[in-house]
Design a protein around this motif. Structure first.
Motif, PDB file in Angstrom:
ATOM      1  N   VAL A   1      28.526 -45.835  29.853  1.00 34.06           N
ATOM      2  CA  VAL A   1      29.416 -46.307  31.305  1.00 34.06           C
ATOM      3  C   VAL A   1      28.094 -46.782  31.968  1.00 34.06           C
TER       4      VAL A   1
ATOM      5  N   SER B   1      26.942 -50.408  30.638  1.00 28.71           N
ATOM      6  CA  SER B   1      27.536 -51.408  31.588  1.00 28.71           C
ATOM      7  C   SER B   1      27.701 -52.261  33.088  1.00 28.71           C
TER       8      SER B   1
ATOM      9  N   ILE C   1      32.719 -52.962  34.616  1.00 24.47           N
ATOM     10  CA  ILE C   1      33.745 -52.824  33.535  1.00 24.47           C
ATOM     11  C   ILE C   1      35.233 -52.775  34.035  1.00 24.47           C
TER      12      ILE C   1
ATOM     13  N   LEU D   1      34.011 -52.443  28.703  1.00 23.63           N
ATOM     14  CA  LEU D   1      32.709 -52.088  29.553  1.00 23.63           C
ATOM     15  C   LEU D   1      31.400 -52.766  28.436  1.00 23.63           C
TER      16      LEU D   1
ATOM     17  N   GLY E   1      33.000 -49.871  23.494  1.00 20.48           N
ATOM     18  CA  GLY E   1      32.734 -50.710  24.720  1.00 20.48           C
ATOM     19  C   GLY E   1      34.231 -51.243  25.020  1.00 20.48           C
TER      20      GLY E   1
ATOM     21  N   GLU F   1      40.202 -44.451  33.508  1.00 20.47           N
ATOM     22  CA  GLU F   1      39.707 -45.325  34.828  1.00 20.47           C
ATOM     23  C   GLU F   1      39.007 -44.594  35.668  1.00 20.47           C
TER      24      GLU F   1
ATOM     25  N   VAL G   1      35.470 -42.809  34.578  1.00 19.67           N
ATOM     26  CA  VAL G   1      34.609 -43.734  34.636  1.00 19.67           C
ATOM     27  C   VAL G   1      34.349 -43.833  35.980  1.00 19.67           C
TER      28      VAL G   1
ATOM     29  N   THR H   1      29.677 -43.114  37.343  1.00 16.44           N
ATOM     30  CA  THR H   1      29.515 -44.204  38.042  1.00 16.44           C
ATOM     31  C   THR H   1      28.917 -43.870  39.110  1.00 16.44           C
TER      32      THR H   1
END
Length: 183
Positions: A26, A29, A32, A101, A118, A165, A168, A172
């Motif tokens: 993550v 990346s 995404i 990703l 990914g 999601e 993720v 982030t």
């Protein structure tokens, strides 16, 4: 003797992909996104073989700059009777949905982080119509007191796409907050 001559003209290459922790994937990346593959085509790469370029129509952006379409470049593919295969490299088909990703490679192409690591394929639950993905292995979330989660482990249940999601986004956001706290 003939087999030796045939094999002598064949070039072999080996690549090792070391599994990465999901948080690393993550963080590495730059983009995404969840989307559907609308086109797949193979291109010759002089001196390196064949790559496949898949065009993805973005349905949901989780991280990165707003885009409607993204071209994802993967090693391997087929042009005419010539086929190039890289073990560990994913293949994509038109109509397939996934969460991608991605990061830019040195030539500025979007590539999945960690090849297959990914790409999280989305499948539809026939009973509910909801999109599902197989979740990543996340420390303290999918492991238990009995040890690490392994392939085929029944404790690793599918996850709704929106939940994935959200996971993720949390990762982030947590990284952005930690970075902001240091400055």
């Amino acid at each position: 003797m003939a087999a030796t001559l045939v094999l002598a003209g064949t070039s072999l290459a080996a690549h090792i992909v070391v599994p990465a922790e999901f948080r690393e994937i993550v963080n590495e990346s730059a983009l995404i996104a969840r989307g559907v593959v609308t086109d797949v085509r193979a291109v010759a790469v002089p001196g390196r073989g064949i790559d496949t370029i898949a065009t993805v129509a973005v349905e949901s952006l989780v991280k990165g700059d707003e885009v409607r379409f993204v071209s994802v470049r993967l090693p391997g593919g087929q042009i005419g009777s010539t086929r190039f295969v890289m073990l560990g490299a994913p293949t994509l088909r038109v109509g397939e949905r996934a969460v991608f990703l991605l990061k830019r490679d040195p030539e500025n192409f979007w590539r999945p982080v960690g090849l297959s690591m990914g790409i999280f394929r989305v499948r539809i639950d026939p009973r509910t119509g909801r999109g599902l993905v197989d979740p990543p292995v996340v420390p303290n979330r999918t492991a238990s007191a009995t040890g690490p989660v392994v392939r085929g482990d029944t404790r690793r249940q599918t996850m709704a796409v929106d939940e994935f999601e959200g996971l993720v986004r949390t990762m982030t956001l947590g990284r952005a907050m930690r970075r902001g706290g240091r400055q």
